[in-house]
Design a protein around this motif. Structure first.
Motif, PDB file in Angstrom:
ATOM      1  N   GLU A 137     -75.141  42.592  96.597  1.00  0.00           N
ATOM      2  CA  GLU A 137     -74.254  41.959  97.552  1.00  0.00           C
ATOM      3  C   GLU A 137     -72.886  42.634  97.475  1.00  0.00           C
ATOM      4  O   GLU A 137     -72.417  42.989  96.392  1.00  0.00           O
ATOM      5  N   CYS A 139     -68.998  41.984  98.379  1.00  0.00           N
ATOM      6  CA  CYS A 139     -68.036  40.943  98.725  1.00  0.00           C
ATOM      7  C   CYS A 139     -66.670  41.573  98.977  1.00  0.00           C
ATOM      8  O   CYS A 139     -66.134  42.278  98.106  1.00  0.00           O
ATOM      9  N   ASN A 140     -66.113  41.321 100.136  1.00  0.00           N
ATOM     10  CA  ASN A 140     -64.798  41.850 100.462  1.00  0.00           C
ATOM     11  C   ASN A 140     -63.719  41.170  99.632  1.00  0.00           C
ATOM     12  O   ASN A 140     -63.816  39.982  99.305  1.00  0.00           O
ATOM     13  N   THR A 141     -62.690  41.932  99.298  1.00  0.00           N
ATOM     14  CA  THR A 141     -61.517  41.384  98.634  1.00  0.00           C
ATOM     15  C   THR A 141     -60.349  41.416  99.618  1.00  0.00           C
ATOM     16  O   THR A 141     -60.531  41.729 100.802  1.00  0.00           O
ATOM     17  N   HIS A 145     -62.734  46.451 101.730  1.00  0.00           N
ATOM     18  CA  HIS A 145     -63.701  45.944 102.691  1.00  0.00           C
ATOM     19  C   HIS A 145     -64.913  46.879 102.713  1.00  0.00           C
ATOM     20  O   HIS A 145     -64.767  48.093 102.912  1.00  0.00           O
ATOM     21  N   TRP A 146     -66.076  46.297 102.513  1.00  0.00           N
ATOM     22  CA  TRP A 146     -67.309  47.080 102.445  1.00  0.00           C
ATOM     23  C   TRP A 146     -67.932  47.224 103.826  1.00  0.00           C
ATOM     24  O   TRP A 146     -67.897  46.293 104.641  1.00  0.00           O
ATOM     25  N   SER A 150     -74.823  43.486 103.430  1.00  0.00           N
ATOM     26  CA  SER A 150     -74.853  42.888 102.102  1.00  0.00           C
ATOM     27  C   SER A 150     -76.190  42.195 101.886  1.00  0.00           C
ATOM     28  O   SER A 150     -76.856  41.787 102.844  1.00  0.00           O
ATOM     29  N   GLY A 181     -65.840  43.803  93.964  1.00  0.00           N
ATOM     30  CA  GLY A 181     -66.626  42.986  94.877  1.00  0.00           C
ATOM     31  C   GLY A 181     -68.114  43.272  94.920  1.00  0.00           C
ATOM     32  O   GLY A 181     -68.809  42.764  95.795  1.00  0.00           O
ATOM     33  N   ARG A 183     -71.914  42.782  93.549  1.00  0.00           N
ATOM     34  CA  ARG A 183     -72.709  41.800  92.828  1.00  0.00           C
ATOM     35  C   ARG A 183     -74.172  42.249  92.811  1.00  0.00           C
ATOM     36  O   ARG A 183     -74.735  42.569  93.862  1.00  0.00           O
ATOM     37  N   THR A 192     -77.040  36.775  88.104  1.00  0.00           N
ATOM     38  CA  THR A 192     -76.130  37.607  88.890  1.00  0.00           C
ATOM     39  C   THR A 192     -75.118  38.283  87.980  1.00  0.00           C
ATOM     40  O   THR A 192     -74.537  37.636  87.103  1.00  0.00           O
ATOM     41  N   GLU A 194     -71.564  40.484  88.001  1.00  0.00           N
ATOM     42  CA  GLU A 194     -70.399  40.762  88.837  1.00  0.00           C
ATOM     43  C   GLU A 194     -69.675  42.017  88.350  1.00  0.00           C
ATOM     44  O   GLU A 194     -69.491  42.196  87.141  1.00  0.00           O
ATOM     45  N   ASP A 196     -66.168  44.051  89.079  1.00  0.00           N
ATOM     46  CA  ASP A 196     -64.843  44.179  89.677  1.00  0.00           C
ATOM     47  C   ASP A 196     -64.038  45.225  88.913  1.00  0.00           C
ATOM     48  O   ASP A 196     -64.341  45.516  87.754  1.00  0.00           O
TER      49      ASP A 196
END
Length: 212
Positions: A137, A139-141, A145-146, A150, A181, A183, A192, A194, A196
């Protein structure tokens, strides 16, 4: 005391790069100056960068826990010209732990333009002793921005195996931005992971205007 030689002889698993000199033109100059003297009660730190050799870096479980990194070879002369030498035993250090899955970046640009997509390549390695079925996945911060879908199915990854994954991302803010972002979910255990602050990239504005 004149420090004639300080070197790190790496173990068979590592390559070493000395970080105690700076390049001036075609020649390297010591960070301690041309005359490497050590006064009484002085302290000096020497820096070395150790990187696992490719044949060991690809094996996720080889460099784990306490590992032998090599030995120091130190040669000096006193003010009377007497030479001394100290060679340490093999030095041991705790290798960084990556958990069940290691995610690293193989390709990432140093500098990118604001709000313009750029490509990176992620490497995912299964460091556990079990097969994983992975879903990624993105996830945008606030600034990162991806691009793309996702929840992508990456498939099964056996112990010690790895895969390279090209991704596209852009930044909406200038300055030094952290790639964050990602996952990864193991569908077998419903766990999961994470990721970052994986790496940093410098974002600049390509136009000289008041909007940037």
């Amino acid at each position: 005391m004149f420090m004639e030689k300080v070197s790190l002889e790496p173990s068979m698993m590592y390559n070493v790069t000395e970080l105690n000199s700076v390049t001036c033109g075609d020649q390297g100059e010591s960070t301690f100056g041309k005359m490497s003297y050590l006064q009484p009660m002085d302290t000096r730190q020497y820096l070395y960068c150790l990187k696992p050799k490719p044949e060991y870096a690809e094996k996720a479980g080889v460099i784990k826990g306490v590992t032998v990194i090599g030995k120091l070879d130190i040669v000096w002369k006193t003010n009377l010209g007497e030479r001394g030498r100290l060679q340490t035993s093999q030095l041991q250090r705790m290798a960084p732990g990556y958990g069940d899955i290691r995610l690293s970046l193989e390709v990432i640009p140093d500098t990118v333009n604001l709000e313009q997509p750029f490509d990176i390549v992620c490497k995912i390695t299964n460091c556990s002793e079990r097969t994983m079925d992975l879903v990624m996945e993105m996830c945008n911060t606030r600034s990162i921005h991806w691009c793309g879908i996702s929840g992508r199915q990456l498939g099964k990854l056996t112990p010690g195996a790895s895969l390279s994954l090209p991704l596209t991302v852009f930044s909406s803010e200038q300055g030094l931005q952290s790639i964050s972002g990602l996952r990864l979910t193991d569908t077998f255990l419903k766990r999961t992971y994470e990721y970052d602050d994986i790496a940093q990239v410098c974002v600049v504005c390509p136009f000289m205007s008041n909007e940037c």
